[in-house]
Design an enzyme around this catalytic site. Sequence first.
Site, PDB file in Angstrom:
ATOM      1  N   GLU A  76       0.770  -1.357   0.044  1.00  0.00           N
ATOM      2  CA  GLU A  76      -0.004   0.024   0.010  1.00  0.00           C
ATOM      3  C   GLU A  76       0.738   1.352  -0.047  1.00  0.00           C
ATOM      4  OE1 GLU A  76      -4.364  -1.270   2.050  1.00  0.00           O
ATOM      5  OE2 GLU A  76      -2.724  -0.816   3.276  1.00  0.00           O
ATOM      6  N   CYS A  89       3.472   8.376   1.129  1.00  0.00           N
ATOM      7  CA  CYS A  89       3.974   7.563   2.135  1.00  0.00           C
ATOM      8  C   CYS A  89       4.086   6.194   1.365  1.00  0.00           C
ATOM      9  CB  CYS A  89       3.122   7.206   3.319  1.00  0.00           C
ATOM     10  SG  CYS A  89       3.713   5.960   4.414  1.00  0.00           S
ATOM     11  N   CYS A  96       6.679  -7.071   7.109  1.00  0.00           N
ATOM     12  CA  CYS A  96       7.584  -6.828   7.892  1.00  0.00           C
ATOM     13  C   CYS A  96       7.964  -7.611   8.868  1.00  0.00           C
ATOM     14  CB  CYS A  96       7.071  -5.395   8.575  1.00  0.00           C
ATOM     15  SG  CYS A  96       8.326  -4.607   9.876  1.00  0.00           S
ATOM     16  N   CYS A 100       6.429  -5.073  15.816  1.00  0.00           N
ATOM     17  CA  CYS A 100       5.670  -3.868  16.764  1.00  0.00           C
ATOM     18  C   CYS A 100       4.323  -4.303  17.048  1.00  0.00           C
ATOM     19  CB  CYS A 100       6.137  -2.596  16.173  1.00  0.00           C
ATOM     20  SG  CYS A 100       7.781  -2.100  15.790  1.00  0.00           S
ATOM     21  N   CYS A 103       1.464  -2.279  15.213  1.00  0.00           N
ATOM     22  CA  CYS A 103       1.262  -1.883  13.880  1.00  0.00           C
ATOM     23  C   CYS A 103       0.659  -3.147  13.272  1.00  0.00           C
ATOM     24  CB  CYS A 103       2.804  -1.665  13.564  1.00  0.00           C
ATOM     25  SG  CYS A 103       2.833  -1.080  11.685  1.00  0.00           S
ATOM     26  N   GLU A 144      10.399  -2.101   6.986  1.00  0.00           N
ATOM     27  CA  GLU A 144      11.295  -1.313   7.898  1.00  0.00           C
ATOM     28  C   GLU A 144      12.344  -0.807   6.818  1.00  0.00           C
ATOM     29  OE1 GLU A 144      12.441  -0.069  10.790  1.00  0.00           O
ATOM     30  OE2 GLU A 144      14.236   0.388   9.638  1.00  0.00           O
ATOM     31  N   SER A 198      11.184   5.783  15.395  1.00  0.00           N
ATOM     32  CA  SER A 198       9.905   5.174  16.060  1.00  0.00           C
ATOM     33  C   SER A 198      10.367   4.733  17.635  1.00  0.00           C
ATOM     34  CB  SER A 198       9.374   4.278  15.336  1.00  0.00           C
ATOM     35  OG  SER A 198       9.211   4.601  14.179  1.00  0.00           O
ATOM     36  N   CYS A 317      -1.046   5.988   9.841  1.00  0.00           N
ATOM     37  CA  CYS A 317       0.125   5.208  10.398  1.00  0.00           C
ATOM     38  C   CYS A 317      -0.079   3.963  11.192  1.00  0.00           C
ATOM     39  CB  CYS A 317       0.862   6.094  11.698  1.00  0.00           C
ATOM     40  SG  CYS A 317       1.620   7.763  10.951  1.00  0.00           S
TER      41      CYS A 317
HETATM   42  N1  SAH Z   1       9.323   0.270   9.948  1.00  0.00           N
HETATM   43  C1  SAH Z   1       9.637   1.820  10.226  1.00  0.00           C
HETATM   44  C2  SAH Z   1       8.570   2.314   9.167  1.00  0.00           C
HETATM   45  C3  SAH Z   1       6.984   2.115   9.297  1.00  0.00           C
HETATM   46  S1  SAH Z   1       6.299   2.729  10.363  1.00  0.00           S
HETATM   47  C4  SAH Z   1       9.352   2.352  11.603  1.00  0.00           C
HETATM   48  O1  SAH Z   1       9.238   1.711  12.218  1.00  0.00           O
HETATM   49  O2  SAH Z   1       9.574   3.490  11.795  1.00  0.00           O
HETATM   50  C5  SAH Z   1       5.720   4.283  10.333  1.00  0.00           C
HETATM   51  C6  SAH Z   1       5.392   5.052  11.547  1.00  0.00           C
HETATM   52  O3  SAH Z   1       3.924   4.415  12.156  1.00  0.00           O
HETATM   53  C7  SAH Z   1       6.536   4.486  12.676  1.00  0.00           C
HETATM   54  O4  SAH Z   1       6.631   5.585  13.440  1.00  0.00           O
HETATM   55  C8  SAH Z   1       5.509   3.625  13.465  1.00  0.00           C
HETATM   56  O5  SAH Z   1       6.146   3.282  14.638  1.00  0.00           O
HETATM   57  C9  SAH Z   1       4.067   4.394  13.449  1.00  0.00           C
HETATM   58  N2  SAH Z   1       2.945   3.329  13.939  1.00  0.00           N
HETATM   59  C10 SAH Z   1       2.966   2.224  13.478  1.00  0.00           C
HETATM   60  N3  SAH Z   1       1.690   1.619  13.956  1.00  0.00           N
HETATM   61  C11 SAH Z   1       1.073   2.677  14.809  1.00  0.00           C
HETATM   62  C12 SAH Z   1      -0.311   2.931  15.008  1.00  0.00           C
HETATM   63  N4  SAH Z   1      -1.178   1.741  15.363  1.00  0.00           N
HETATM   64  N5  SAH Z   1      -0.531   4.092  15.536  1.00  0.00           N
HETATM   65  C13 SAH Z   1       0.156   5.326  15.186  1.00  0.00           C
HETATM   66  N6  SAH Z   1       1.284   4.955  14.821  1.00  0.00           N
HETATM   67  C14 SAH Z   1       1.969   3.939  14.353  1.00  0.00           C
END
Ligand code: SAH
Length: 326
Positions: A76, A89, A96, A100, A103, A144, A198, A317
């Site tokens: 996406e 974005c 991934c 986390c 996410c 990532e 993050s 996000c």
């Molecule tokens: N893997 C990378 C980039 C993808 S995530 C990273 O971890 O930075 C993009 C951003 O969205 C990251 O800061 C991630 O932590 C955040 N994110 C993930 N899940 C989220 C959620 N449920 N609510 C708000 N932000 C979230």
Amino acid sequence: MEQKGQPNFRTKQIFEWLHKRNVSDFGQMTNLSAQLREELSAEFYLNCLKIKKKLVSRIDDTVKYLYELQDGECVESVFMKYQYGNSICISTQVGCRMGCSFCASTKAGFVRCLTPSEMLEQVYRTEQDTGQKISNIVLMGIGEPLDNFENVMAFLELISHPSGRNLGQRHITLSTCGLVPRIYELADRKLQITLSISLHAPNNTMRSKTMPVNLKYPIEELLEACCYYIQQTNRRISFEYALIKGVNDREQDANELAARLKPLLCHVNLIPVNEIKERDYQASKKQNVIRFSRLLEQSGINVTVRRTLGQDINAACGQLRRDNRS
Ligand code: SAH
């Protein structure tokens, strides 16, 4: 072109068709002879993405694309309009492996890394479909970026190439969950992109519970790598912090975070957590977000609260997935 007995400038012409004019077919390269276009079509292919699904937010005109890759996998991308210009974005991997807990992108596991052209194509096809120029790119979609290091570096070089799209590196943000050795490598390249970390927690106990990467690279090591990055590039780092009700949004969490980040040239981006179906995390209440932000500001830290876009189409996000059921 050399092997084909063509003059050198043909290379530049083709590069421009691909990266400036976003064509998806050799037939459209009208300053090449018809015979050369035919030869190229017979011998090569352009790795174009297909729009498999497109959703437009009723709230804010954000557009979410599900793009299909040549092998049938999907990722996406999200197109967003801001006052300062259009932003996209993009995803860097199919799935991934960082795991986390908050996410959605990691829930169906990891399939493979994207190639540089698959990242470029997300930008070019979106510009073509919307008919609008994109001025900012964030590598914050599925995947990532630092777990796909070489391909991401090649993408950055191509998208900022003067003969091609020529996008200034300062208009690009790379977000990472904190792969420490790769942050050092990135710092040594001395790029002018914005690095976003993050963080999401003020200490190791809390961070390790939601982000498994922290077990391998604890906060102290991560922040040391960030200091090195700032020294090498003179760029301010941006820390992302998703506020989860009752998990990381207390007053003491804000104070602990402020104490850790105070020595750094940085900026904190607060994001009320976006809900995903696999977890019952809830976003912090508005007054808690304000309190958290004030406490950081009182310590001299620069803070913004991220405006959430595209929530009605699961485009915010942490809500991106590689399937087309959401
Ligand atoms: N893997 C990378 C980039 C993808 S995530 C990273 O971890 O930075 C993009 C951003 O969205 C990251 O800061 C991630 O932590 C955040 N994110 C993930 N899940 C989220 C959620 N449920 N609510 C708000 N932000 C979230």
